[in-house]
Structures are given as C-alpha cells and as structure tokens.
Design an enzyme around this catalytic site. Structure first.
Site, PDB file in Angstrom:
ATOM      1  N   ASN A   9       0.874  -1.168   0.000  1.00  0.00           N
ATOM      2  CA  ASN A   9       0.000   0.000   0.000  1.00  0.00           C
ATOM      3  C   ASN A   9       0.912   1.220   0.000  1.00  0.00           C
ATOM      4  OD1 ASN A   9      -1.760   2.050   0.578  1.00  0.00           O
ATOM      5  ND2 ASN A   9      -2.666   1.080   2.389  1.00  0.00           N
ATOM      6  N   ARG A  88      -2.695  -2.068  -3.259  1.00  0.00           N
ATOM      7  CA  ARG A  88      -3.830  -1.170  -3.084  1.00  0.00           C
ATOM      8  C   ARG A  88      -3.659  -0.021  -4.079  1.00  0.00           C
ATOM      9  NH1 ARG A  88      -5.639   1.956   2.436  1.00  0.00           N
ATOM     10  NH2 ARG A  88      -7.450   2.962   1.534  1.00  0.00           N
ATOM     11  N   HIS A 176     -12.162   4.138   0.241  1.00  0.00           N
ATOM     12  CA  HIS A 176     -12.136   3.191   1.383  1.00  0.00           C
ATOM     13  C   HIS A 176     -12.819   1.867   1.028  1.00  0.00           C
ATOM     14  CE1 HIS A 176     -11.688   6.804   4.304  1.00  0.00           C
ATOM     15  NE2 HIS A 176     -10.522   6.208   4.140  1.00  0.00           N
ATOM     16  N   HIS A 203     -16.177   4.257   8.511  1.00  0.00           N
ATOM     17  CA  HIS A 203     -14.717   4.072   8.539  1.00  0.00           C
ATOM     18  C   HIS A 203     -14.117   5.388   9.027  1.00  0.00           C
ATOM     19  CE1 HIS A 203     -10.767   2.519   7.017  1.00  0.00           C
ATOM     20  NE2 HIS A 203     -10.522   3.807   7.174  1.00  0.00           N
ATOM     21  N   ARG A 236      -8.235  16.773   6.371  1.00  0.00           N
ATOM     22  CA  ARG A 236      -9.059  17.130   5.200  1.00  0.00           C
ATOM     23  C   ARG A 236     -10.380  17.724   5.653  1.00  0.00           C
ATOM     24  NH1 ARG A 236      -8.808  11.370   2.449  1.00  0.00           N
ATOM     25  NH2 ARG A 236      -7.051  10.824   3.764  1.00  0.00           N
ATOM     26  N   MET A 279      -6.886  12.070  16.987  1.00  0.00           N
ATOM     27  CA  MET A 279      -8.034  12.061  17.900  1.00  0.00           C
ATOM     28  C   MET A 279      -7.612  11.828  19.352  1.00  0.00           C
ATOM     29  SD  MET A 279     -11.198  12.527  18.297  1.00  0.00           S
ATOM     30  CE  MET A 279     -12.011  12.548  16.711  1.00  0.00           C
ATOM     31  N   ARG A 280      -6.594  10.983  19.558  1.00  0.00           N
ATOM     32  CA  ARG A 280      -6.146  10.731  20.943  1.00  0.00           C
ATOM     33  C   ARG A 280      -5.691  12.022  21.600  1.00  0.00           C
ATOM     34  NH1 ARG A 280      -2.647   5.698  19.156  1.00  0.00           N
ATOM     35  NH2 ARG A 280      -2.480   7.199  17.488  1.00  0.00           N
ATOM     36  N   GLU A 374      -7.715  -4.309   5.524  1.00  0.00           N
ATOM     37  CA  GLU A 374      -7.634  -4.105   4.072  1.00  0.00           C
ATOM     38  C   GLU A 374      -6.620  -5.069   3.438  1.00  0.00           C
ATOM     39  OE1 GLU A 374      -6.900  -0.133   5.139  1.00  0.00           O
ATOM     40  OE2 GLU A 374      -8.621   0.665   4.055  1.00  0.00           O
TER      41      GLU A 374
HETATM   42  P1  AMP Z   1      -6.167   5.197  11.076  1.00  0.00           P
HETATM   43  O1  AMP Z   1      -5.974   6.217   9.993  1.00  0.00           O
HETATM   44  O2  AMP Z   1      -7.269   4.224  10.772  1.00  0.00           O
HETATM   45  O3  AMP Z   1      -4.884   4.513  11.460  1.00  0.00           O
HETATM   46  O4  AMP Z   1      -6.650   5.994  12.384  1.00  0.00           O
HETATM   47  C1  AMP Z   1      -5.869   6.999  12.972  1.00  0.00           C
HETATM   48  C2  AMP Z   1      -6.724   7.751  13.979  1.00  0.00           C
HETATM   49  O5  AMP Z   1      -7.188   6.836  14.988  1.00  0.00           O
HETATM   50  C3  AMP Z   1      -5.979   8.858  14.718  1.00  0.00           C
HETATM   51  O6  AMP Z   1      -6.782  10.035  14.784  1.00  0.00           O
HETATM   52  C4  AMP Z   1      -5.809   8.277  16.099  1.00  0.00           C
HETATM   53  O7  AMP Z   1      -5.748   9.277  17.080  1.00  0.00           O
HETATM   54  C5  AMP Z   1      -7.080   7.484  16.236  1.00  0.00           C
HETATM   55  N1  AMP Z   1      -6.974   6.544  17.377  1.00  0.00           N
HETATM   56  C6  AMP Z   1      -6.185   5.448  17.477  1.00  0.00           C
HETATM   57  N2  AMP Z   1      -6.312   4.893  18.714  1.00  0.00           N
HETATM   58  C7  AMP Z   1      -7.197   5.669  19.401  1.00  0.00           C
HETATM   59  C8  AMP Z   1      -7.741   5.636  20.720  1.00  0.00           C
HETATM   60  N3  AMP Z   1      -7.398   4.689  21.579  1.00  0.00           N
HETATM   61  N4  AMP Z   1      -8.639   6.594  21.072  1.00  0.00           N
HETATM   62  C9  AMP Z   1      -8.992   7.562  20.202  1.00  0.00           C
HETATM   63  N5  AMP Z   1      -8.511   7.651  18.939  1.00  0.00           N
HETATM   64  C10 AMP Z   1      -7.624   6.717  18.537  1.00  0.00           C
END
Ligand code: AMP
Length: 394
Positions: A9, A88, A176, A203, A236, A279-280, A374
C-alpha cells in the site's frame, strides 16, 4: 503456487506492507516505511507483533524502500519466496469494479486516471513499478478503493453538473472500498441476518467516510470525486460549499496548489482545533478548540448517518471501524447520542470494552465495532485471481 504473497500500500511518502505465507491468512510480517526520503524510517513486526530488525539501506524513494523491506524480510525469513504481489490502488475509474491482474495496458489505463487522484495514484503506481522491478516474473494484482462503490445507483454516482462532465469521468467514485469490502464480508460471515439488511459502515481514521451497504452492496458513500468530500478528517475538510473555493481563488488570490494544501493538509480536526489531527491528542486536550473539533466531527457523522438511512430506506445496523471507530469510545458514544430516533441505543459497558456488539439487547438498530483488515482483502483477491488464472491455464 508455493511462495508467499506480498501486499503493498504505497502512499505519498509511505509504503505499508504485509507478507503472507502460502495458504495463510495471518501475516508472517507487517510493516511501514514512513517519511520516504532523506529522513525515512522503517518498522517491521513479525506475526505476533514483535519487532524485527531492519536492514541497512536507503529509504530515499519507493523503489529503494521496497529493496530495504525485501532485504529485511529475506534476512528474517531465509528461503521464503514471493509468488505474487497485491497492490492497493486508489482509483480504478469507471471500468474496474473488481481486482485486476496488471499488465502494460492496465498500467497505461491507471496512469490516465492519475489526474483524478493526483495525490495518491502516482504513488500507488510508483509502488507497482518498484515491485515489478523487484519481481519481474511474479503476477501483480491491483485492488481498487473505488471498486466496491461501482454498484451505486446513478443518483449517487453523478453531480448536478451538465451531463458532459459525467461522461468525462466527473463522478462520485467513493473510496475506502477495500475496508468496506472487508466489513461487508465480516457481516455476512458473523451476522448473516444483517447481510441482507441495511448497514451504515463508518470508517473513521485519519481519512473518514461512511458507506451505505444494502444487501452486501454499496449504494452510497460520503466520499465523492475525491477523498476530500463528506466527513471532516484528520487534515481534510470534508463537505465544503464549492462557493468557498471560488471565493478563495477570486477574492483571496489563492492558487490551485495553495487550495489543495489547505483542503488536504491544513483542515479537518487539525485546522479546527489548531492543535492536532490525532483524535487521541484531542480527547486528552482541555482546550475548547479541541472539544469543538470533536463536536464538529461527531455532528457531521450523525447528519450523514441520517442521510445514509434515508438513501437506503431504513437502517438495521451501524458498524464502526478504522483507528477512531475501533478505539474511541467517546466518538462512538457522541455519535450515537442523538440517534435514538432511529433505534440506536448503546450499552455503555459494551462500548467501554470495545465489544463487537455495543448496542443494548433491546435496541432496534444493532451497533457494532469491527476492526478492518484491508490487507486481507488484497490477499484474498490476489489469491483468487491467481487460482482463477491457474484454472484457466489447466
Ligand atoms: P487510522 O488512519 O485508521 O490509522 O486511524 C488513525 C486515527 O485513529 C488517529 O486520529 C488516532 O488518534 C485514532 N486513534 C487510534 N487509537 C485511538 C484511541 N485509543 N482513542 C482515540 N482515537 C484513537
């Protein structure tokens, strides 16, 4: 076929990979070459998640990074052959509604689609070229993010522009798709009563979109022509009045490159919070801007779930997936908080435990958390095409 399958990917500055032994669905190794360029980093893990050593070598380009990945894999698994590579690819245009074996003609066609996804497609194709160079004899299979959405009815495929633009490819493609394909398969496998029903899959990761799936087929996506539309994302903007772009060009004198940068890399959670796209980080922050960014994110998801239910003529289940969907109990709780009118009722203990079903036993609409995969979709598609080819040849 005795060798393994490698899945790739390739992003703008990254190369995510997984290596599967013949017949196995669990990877022997997974990893990510990140920040491809002078400051590249490479992390590799074995099937248990334990780190594997990486070989010395440049990560200056996608080709160099693939060499370094392959050297590392050869050192960790001496004698392991690779029989095929699954890729991908973000854009399959209007033609590709399923994976395809790559040859010169398909590559030329995918090159022609690059203007439709200029930030992604050229990097995907760079990954393919690097893999062809490394394994000139091995079949290379392309799996498209757009393919799962080719089943959209016309009203969810077009914009309200003159028809000539539709004919030239200005359509709502949706993305996605590999993730949604996996989730649709998991629903069919583990919740067969829902497989015939109406499901909204959310997603939610650094990129985020919703897909309305009716009887296993995508009928609507929040993403459209590009991966910018729909929900706000890490960086975005999500849905935006096109008049804003006209204003930015005409009144603020912004160039297409500046607007591209604004919409793709400075907006969404990062732009709204001024703190982070992660988000964390936002959940831990006490800044009001962080709370507002989360509020906008969850509000737009609620609105779009309502729109998806209307498009499908009802709703039987909501599935959360992606980094945020799988891990953020707060986001799931906030999104579901105002959806009682459509039969949504979370069971807080299940939500806190990230259980597979997080709705209450009496809720009319089931709410689930299903981790996406994926790579497995790419692996299975690659295997299926190889077996199909072998049968044809026999
Ligand atoms: P991805 O692109 O699918 O890898 O997702 C990344 C996003 O998932 C980021 O914004 C991370 O902060 C969020 N994320 C991963 N673990 C957590 C968690 N335990 N609590 C809140 N957000 C999370």
């Amino acid at each position: 076929m005795t060798g393994g399958i490698l899945t790739l990917n390739a992003g703008s500055s990254s190369l995510k990979f997984a290596l599967f032994a013949a017949g196995e669905d669990r990877p022997m190794a997974t990893g990510l070459a990140d920040r491809i360029g002078p400051e590249g980093a490479l992390k590799i893990k074995d099937g248990t998640g334990a780190p594997l050593p990486r070989s010395e070598g440049s990560l200056a380009s996608h080709g160099a990074a693939l060499h370094c990945v392959l050297d590392s894999l050869r050192a960790a698994f001496p004698g392991q052959e690779i029989s095929a590579v699954g890729h991908r690819v973000v854009h399959g245009g209007i033609v590709h509604d399923k994976p395809v074996r790559l040859d010169a003609a398909v590559m030329a066609e995918l090159e022609r689609l690059a203007p439709f996804a200029p930030l992604h497609q050229p990097h995907n194709l760079a990954g393919i070229r690097a893999a062809v160079e490394a394994f000139p004899q091995a079949p290379q299979i392309a799996c498209f993010d757009t393919a799962f959405h080719r089943s959209h009815p016309w009203v969810n495929d077009t914009f309200g522009l003159p028809r000539a633009y539709y004919d030239r490819g200005v359509r709502r493609y949706g993305f996605h798709g590999l993730s949604y394909d996996y989730i649709a398969g998991e629903i069919a496998r583990t919740a067969p009563t829902l497989a015939d029903g109406k499901v909204v899959v959310a997603h939610l990761g650094n990129g985020a979109s919703l897909c309305g799936i009716r009887q296993g087929r995508s009928i609507a996506s929040t993403m459209g022509f590009s991966a910018l539309d729909g929900l706000p994302m890490g960086t975005r903007c999500g849905q935006l009045d096109p008049g804003v772009m006209l204003y930015l060009m005409d009144q603020e004198g912004m160039t297409p490159a500046q607007i591209t940068d604004l919409l793709y890399t400075q907006s969404g959670l990062l732009g709204l919070s001024g703190i982070s796209n992660d988000m964390r980080t936002l959940e831990m922050s006490e800044a009001p801007e962080a709370a507002e960014a989360i509020a906008y994110f969850t509000y737009r998801i609620q609105r779009e779930i309502g729109a998806m239910a209307a498009a499908m003529g009802g709703i039987d289940a909501i599935v959360f997936t992606g980094g945020i969907g799988e891990n953020s109990r707060l986001v799931r709780e906030r999104v579901c908080a105002t959806l009682g009118w459509m039969g949504v009722e979370l069971e807080p203990g299940r939500n806190a435990a990230h259980a597979r079903v997080i709705s209450s036993d009496v809720a009319r609409t089931t709410v689930m958390v299903i981790p996406t995969n994926e790579e497995l979709v790419i692996l299975r598609a690659t295997r299926a095409l190889l077996q199909g080819n072998e049968r044809t040849a026999a």
